[in-house]
Design an enzyme around this catalytic site. Structure first.
Site, short mmCIF file in Angstrom:
data_model
loop_
_atom_site.label_atom_id
_atom_site.label_comp_id
_atom_site.label_asym_id
_atom_site.label_seq_id
_atom_site.Cartn_x
_atom_site.Cartn_y
_atom_site.Cartn_z
N CYS A 137 -21.99 76.67 95.53
CA CYS A 137 -23.34 77.21 95.07
C CYS A 137 -24.38 77.25 96.38
CB CYS A 137 -24.03 75.85 94.15
SG CYS A 137 -23.70 74.39 94.95
N GLU B 55 -28.22 70.95 88.26
CA GLU B 55 -28.16 71.63 89.58
C GLU B 55 -27.25 72.92 89.27
OE1 GLU B 55 -29.86 70.97 91.93
OE2 GLU B 55 -30.51 69.03 91.61
N GLU C 23 -29.44 64.56 93.81
CA GLU C 23 -28.08 64.07 93.92
C GLU C 23 -27.91 63.58 95.21
OE1 GLU C 23 -25.89 67.05 91.32
OE2 GLU C 23 -25.56 65.03 90.71
N ASN D 164 -15.87 74.06 90.70
CA ASN D 164 -15.54 74.61 92.24
C ASN D 164 -15.61 73.41 93.13
OD1 ASN D 164 -18.26 74.06 91.97
ND2 ASN D 164 -18.94 75.44 93.48
P1 NAD Z 1 -20.49 76.79 83.88
O1 NAD Z 1 -22.14 76.80 83.76
O2 NAD Z 1 -19.82 78.07 83.21
O3 NAD Z 1 -19.89 75.37 83.54
C1 NAD Z 1 -20.01 74.22 83.86
C2 NAD Z 1 -19.81 73.35 83.17
O4 NAD Z 1 -20.55 73.45 81.83
C3 NAD Z 1 -18.14 73.25 82.74
O5 NAD Z 1 -17.76 72.08 82.26
C4 NAD Z 1 -18.28 73.99 81.35
O6 NAD Z 1 -17.23 73.78 80.62
C5 NAD Z 1 -19.75 73.35 80.59
N1 NAD Z 1 -20.33 74.25 79.62
C6 NAD Z 1 -20.18 75.47 79.50
N2 NAD Z 1 -20.77 75.83 78.51
C7 NAD Z 1 -21.51 74.88 77.68
C8 NAD Z 1 -22.30 74.55 76.94
N3 NAD Z 1 -22.77 75.56 75.98
N4 NAD Z 1 -22.65 73.19 76.70
C9 NAD Z 1 -22.38 72.37 77.48
N5 NAD Z 1 -21.43 72.27 78.38
C10 NAD Z 1 -21.21 73.63 78.65
O7 NAD Z 1 -20.19 77.08 85.46
P2 NAD Z 1 -18.83 77.16 86.01
O8 NAD Z 1 -18.31 78.54 86.07
O9 NAD Z 1 -18.02 75.99 86.10
O10 NAD Z 1 -19.45 76.92 87.62
C11 NAD Z 1 -19.82 77.86 88.70
C12 NAD Z 1 -21.48 77.86 88.35
O11 NAD Z 1 -21.86 76.36 89.21
C13 NAD Z 1 -22.30 78.80 89.49
O12 NAD Z 1 -23.40 79.18 89.10
C14 NAD Z 1 -22.73 77.88 90.82
O13 NAD Z 1 -23.55 78.23 91.56
C15 NAD Z 1 -22.84 76.56 90.08
N6 NAD Z 1 -22.81 75.20 90.76
C16 NAD Z 1 -23.99 74.71 91.41
C17 NAD Z 1 -23.85 73.66 92.07
C18 NAD Z 1 -25.38 72.86 92.56
O14 NAD Z 1 -25.27 71.66 92.98
N7 NAD Z 1 -26.42 73.53 92.52
C19 NAD Z 1 -22.73 73.09 92.61
C20 NAD Z 1 -21.42 73.69 92.07
C21 NAD Z 1 -21.56 74.77 91.42
#
Ligand code: NAD
Length: 476
Positions: free
Chosen positions: A281, A247, A455, A149
């Site tokens: 997020c 995060e 962060e 995102n």
């Molecule tokens: P996601 O958890 O599906 O993926 C995030 C990353 O993790 C990707 O690079 C993905 O390939 C990797 N990943 C997935 N499965 C994994 C595994 N088993 N082991 C290691 N890595 C793995 O999340 P998304 O759909 O890319 O992003 C959306 C989510 O991110 C939402 O829940 C949002 O709230 C959160 N987000 C949080 C923040 C924050 O700062 N708190 C900022 C942006 C997004």
């Protein structure tokens, strides 16, 4: 035009591009085609990172910083292409993407200048003729895993503090958005970052991300993404006593009190809910209104929502980009349907045309309904009723998540009370829940975060360093 994306390992671009990513606003267009790494790609990356890190750690901080500064200049020169690629792979509007690329540039500059101010302290000693000091030592090789995102800003705000502190990096960008992080890596390589100090491996999270997390040579992992994946990674890193920063998701609330101006409140809430297609997020996804302002606020909100007309982010007049993927759209629509089954009324939006979901406002929602408890990650906002400020604060805190929360009020007492008592990492009074400056700490509590290290801001380097205490006697 399709952008091809390869892995970066030991300063060389490698891997056959094979994974297609289509433009969410224009599915006929292949936005990127990227290499797909596996366990052995990750192991290669970690091996070269471990080797390169030693020399990088002894490079003076200002020299490391100069490379980050030069990378910022290169990204600035290339920003039009980088921004376009970001829109084509992620979908956000050109204005949003422009802001995000600028953020990445500024983050590189901020941490580049930090090379002159790396932490370290002297202390008075109880012993005569003795100097006591602490040194901030790099951790070694650090892993970074990022979501789709903010595909260039988040990689930048992890990479820059990691590199300036003398670590080598193995990073895995999200599968949906491989090009943006790669542009960042390209700028750093072109600015003179030594081979092996930064390595980027593309591919599936469950393969590439998991391989980074479990490798004992990776001293720390910084992850941003869903709570479900993050908590799984926490187990892996904790079991080998490695440092971890997570995060994760949010269910960010806003409280609107009778003493607020309804039009201002609607502007603040709409900006927090519908900008970035609600895919932030920090996006506002539940609003609690006291009775005296409810009707005027809802009327103003419906007007504000009209400014977020969905469309292709590259076209002028677009107020909001498409939903990032078919899977995410299905999640958004299922959440709206479930809310209706539980009694909610759709007062604005609620339907999608292709990947374009209209900004959606739901009323008649109860606090225990799924749409008030679970993260949707789309432009879907639930409006709920409260009797007074006290009930609003209690509702805000009655959540598994704790990332951001806001309060619209002109009452100073309530403003300060809310700032002190909202159980979230970021409080916004009369400002949207989204959007933080790059020089302030950012992170959540509860299921939104590991709540270990923050962060952004100067404290971001703390995660990437450990403190060594040194005594030097000088009486001989
Ligand atoms: P996601 O958890 O599906 O993926 C995030 C990353 O993790 C990707 O690079 C993905 O390939 C990797 N990943 C997935 N499965 C994994 C595994 N088993 N082991 C290691 N890595 C793995 O999340 P998304 O759909 O890319 O992003 C959306 C989510 O991110 C939402 O829940 C949002 O709230 C959160 N987000 C949080 C923040 C924050 O700062 N708190 C900022 C942006 C997004």
């Amino acid at each position: 035009m399709t952008t091809t994306v390869q892995h970066l390992i030991n300063g060389v671009w490698v891997g056959d591009p094979e994974t297609e990513r289509r433009n969410p606003a224009d599915p006929g267009e292949v936005a990127t085609i990227s290499a797909r790494g596996d366990e052995s790609t990750v192991q290669d990356a970690i091996s070269v990172a471990a080797q390169a890190q030693r020399a990088w750690a002894t490079t003076p901080g200002p020299a490391r910083g100069a490379i980050l500064m030069d990378a910022a200049d290169l990204l600035r020169q290339r920003h039009a292409d980088v921004t376009r690629d970001l829109v084509r792979e992620e979908g956000k509007t050109l204005a949003e993407a422009t802001g995000e690329v600028r953020r990445a540039i500024d983050v590189l500059r901020f941490f580049g200048s930090h090379g002159w101010r790396l932490p370290g302290q002297t202390f008075p000693s109880s012993l005569p003729d003795t100097t006591v000091l602490s040194r901030a030592e790099p951790l070694g090789v650090v892993g970074l895993i990022t979501p789709w995102n903010f595909p260039i800003a988040i990689p930048a705000w992890k990479m820059a503090p990691a590199l300036i502190s003398g670590n080598a990096v193995v990073m895995k960008p999200a599968e949906l958005t491989p090009a943006s992080a790669t542009h960042l890596a390209t700028a750093l390589v072109d600015a003179g970052l030594p081979a092996g100090v930064l390595n980027v491996v593309h591919g599936k999270g469950s393969v590439v991300g998991a391989a980074i997390a479990r490798d004992p040579r990776v001293a720390a992992l910084s992850f941003t993404g869903s709570t479900q994946v993050g908590l799984g990674l926490h187990e892996v890193l904790s079991s080998r006593r490695a440092r971890v920063q997570l995060e994760m998701g949010g269910k960010n609330a806003y409280v609107i009190l009778d003493d607020a101006d309804p039009v201002t409140a609607a502007r603040i809430v709409a900006a927090g809910s519908f900008s970035l297609t609600g895919q932030a997020c920090t996006a506002t996804s539940r609003v609690y209104c006291t009775p005296g302002i409810r009707e005027a606020f809802l009327a103003a909100l419906a007007k504000e929502a009209e400014r977020f007309a969905p469309g292709n982010g590259l076209e002028s007049g677009t107020g909001m980009g498409p939903v990032v993927s078919e899977q995410q759209l299905a999640t958004d629509l299922a959440a709206i349907k479930r809310a209706q089954e539980q009694g909610a009324q759709v007062v604005t939006g609620g339907a999608a045309d292709g990947a374009f979901l209209s900004p959606t406002v739901l009323t008649d929602v109860e606090h225990h309904h799924d749409v008030a408890q679970e993260e949707v990650f789309g432009p879907v906002l639930a409006v709920l009723d409260i009797a007074d400020y006290e009930e609003g604060l209690a509702r805000v805190n009655d959540s598994d998540y704790g990332l951001t929360a806001g309060l619209c009020t002109t009452n100073l007492v309530h403003a300060h009370h809310f700032a002190a008592n909202a159980q979230v990492g970021v409080v916004k009074i009369n400002r949207p829940t989204t959007g933080l400056d790059l020089n302030v700490p950012f992170g959540g509590v509860k299921d939104s975060s590991s709540n270990t290290f923050r962060e952004q801001g100067p404290g971001a380097v703390d995660f990437y360093t450990w403190s060594k205490t040194v005594y030097i006697g000088h009486d001989s």
